[in-house]
Design an enzyme around this catalytic site. Structure first.
Site, short mmCIF file in Angstrom:
data_model
loop_
_atom_site.label_atom_id
_atom_site.label_comp_id
_atom_site.label_asym_id
_atom_site.label_seq_id
_atom_site.Cartn_x
_atom_site.Cartn_y
_atom_site.Cartn_z
N SER A 97 1.02 -1.30 -0.07
CA SER A 97 0.10 -0.01 -0.14
C SER A 97 0.84 1.38 0.12
CB SER A 97 -0.90 0.15 1.32
OG SER A 97 -1.55 1.21 1.22
N MET A 145 -9.03 8.33 -0.12
CA MET A 145 -9.78 8.41 1.02
C MET A 145 -10.33 9.89 0.74
SD MET A 145 -7.45 7.25 4.44
CE MET A 145 -6.52 5.60 4.07
N HIS A 202 -8.53 1.20 -4.07
CA HIS A 202 -9.62 1.07 -3.20
C HIS A 202 -10.11 2.36 -2.88
CE1 HIS A 202 -10.11 -0.44 1.40
NE2 HIS A 202 -11.27 0.17 0.78
N MET A 219 -12.04 4.38 -0.71
CA MET A 219 -12.87 4.84 0.60
C MET A 219 -13.66 6.15 0.56
SD MET A 219 -10.15 2.92 3.13
CE MET A 219 -8.53 3.34 2.17
N ASP A 278 -6.77 -6.22 4.19
CA ASP A 278 -6.39 -5.13 4.27
C ASP A 278 -6.05 -4.40 5.83
OD1 ASP A 278 -5.25 -2.36 3.81
OD2 ASP A 278 -6.80 -1.78 2.54
#
Length: 221
Positions: free
Chosen positions: A8, A37, A66, A68, A175
């Protein structure tokens, strides 16, 4: 299904991001995880499609994005353009999960679904036949460097059993808080896609060796 490591970049040195990614890729990392994010769905802001795009021309690895974020569907075209290979959305953030996965596929990317630690597997049971990847969050999303939540191991086991009962070649990602000293029970539970942040990028001089150490465990599992 082959085990894979996906460092990551949230834990990488952003003043020398390309350098850290190149060190990890040279050591054998074939995938990188991008934690996006928005400060709304999670209590933090990270980065956006510009970082994915900036690294795309510098790497041949699989780019696993990913999201979020709230209303993630709005951002699919941006990440396709940036060079994402897969986009995962949170089941807690979308109103029509089937439609979201279809939109991702229509853009030519692989679609995945992420679940927070306390979210039941019943939320994704119906879409398993059309979703090749489920990401189990083993920390509460929003910050790097957190400790692995133990009860998520049972969740991984139940998800793998669900997939096997349906004869589905499901890729299960994990994760949060994954380290070399706890990866074995995670793999034994049924996970095969490992996201690791600070345990890879914690010290620049150790990035290469840490990737090699993770890959050795993954190859021998």
């Amino acid at each position: 299904m082959k085990n894979r490591l996906s460092p990551s970049i949230l834990a990488a040195d952003f003043s020398a991001l390309q350098e850290d990614v190149s060190l990890a890729e040279a050591a054998g990392a074939k995938s990188f995880h991008f934690d996006i994010m928005d400060g709304h769905f999670v209590p933090n802001i990270s980065y956006g499609a510009g970082i994915v795009s900036a690294l795309r021309n510098k790497s041949k690895a699989f780019f696993d994005v990913h999201l979020m974020v709230e209303e993630p569907d709005c951002f699919f075209p941006d990440y396709k353009k940036a060079g994402a290979d897969r986009i995962s959305v949170h089941v807690e953030a979308v109103k029509h999960l089937d439609r979201s996965l279809q939109a991702i596929r229509e853009l030519g990317m692989e679609g995945g679904v992420a679940l927070n630690p306390a979210t039941s597997l019943s939320m994704i049971e119906e879409i398993l036949p059309i979703c090749p990847y489920i990401l189990i969050m083993s920390v509460n999303p929003g910050f790097g460097g957190q400790s692995f939540i133990p009860y998520t191991l049972e969740k991984i086991k139940r998800l793998r059993k669900m997939a096997e009962e349906r004869a589905l070649p499901l890729e299960i990602g994990v994760d949060g808080g994954v380290k070399l000293d706890n990866i074995s029970p995670i793999l034994e539970a049924g996970a095969n896609f490992i996201v690791a942040g600070s345990s890879v990028f914690g010290k620049k001089e150790e990035i290469g060796e840490r990737v090699k150490s993770f890959n050795k465990v993954l190859e021998n599992a």
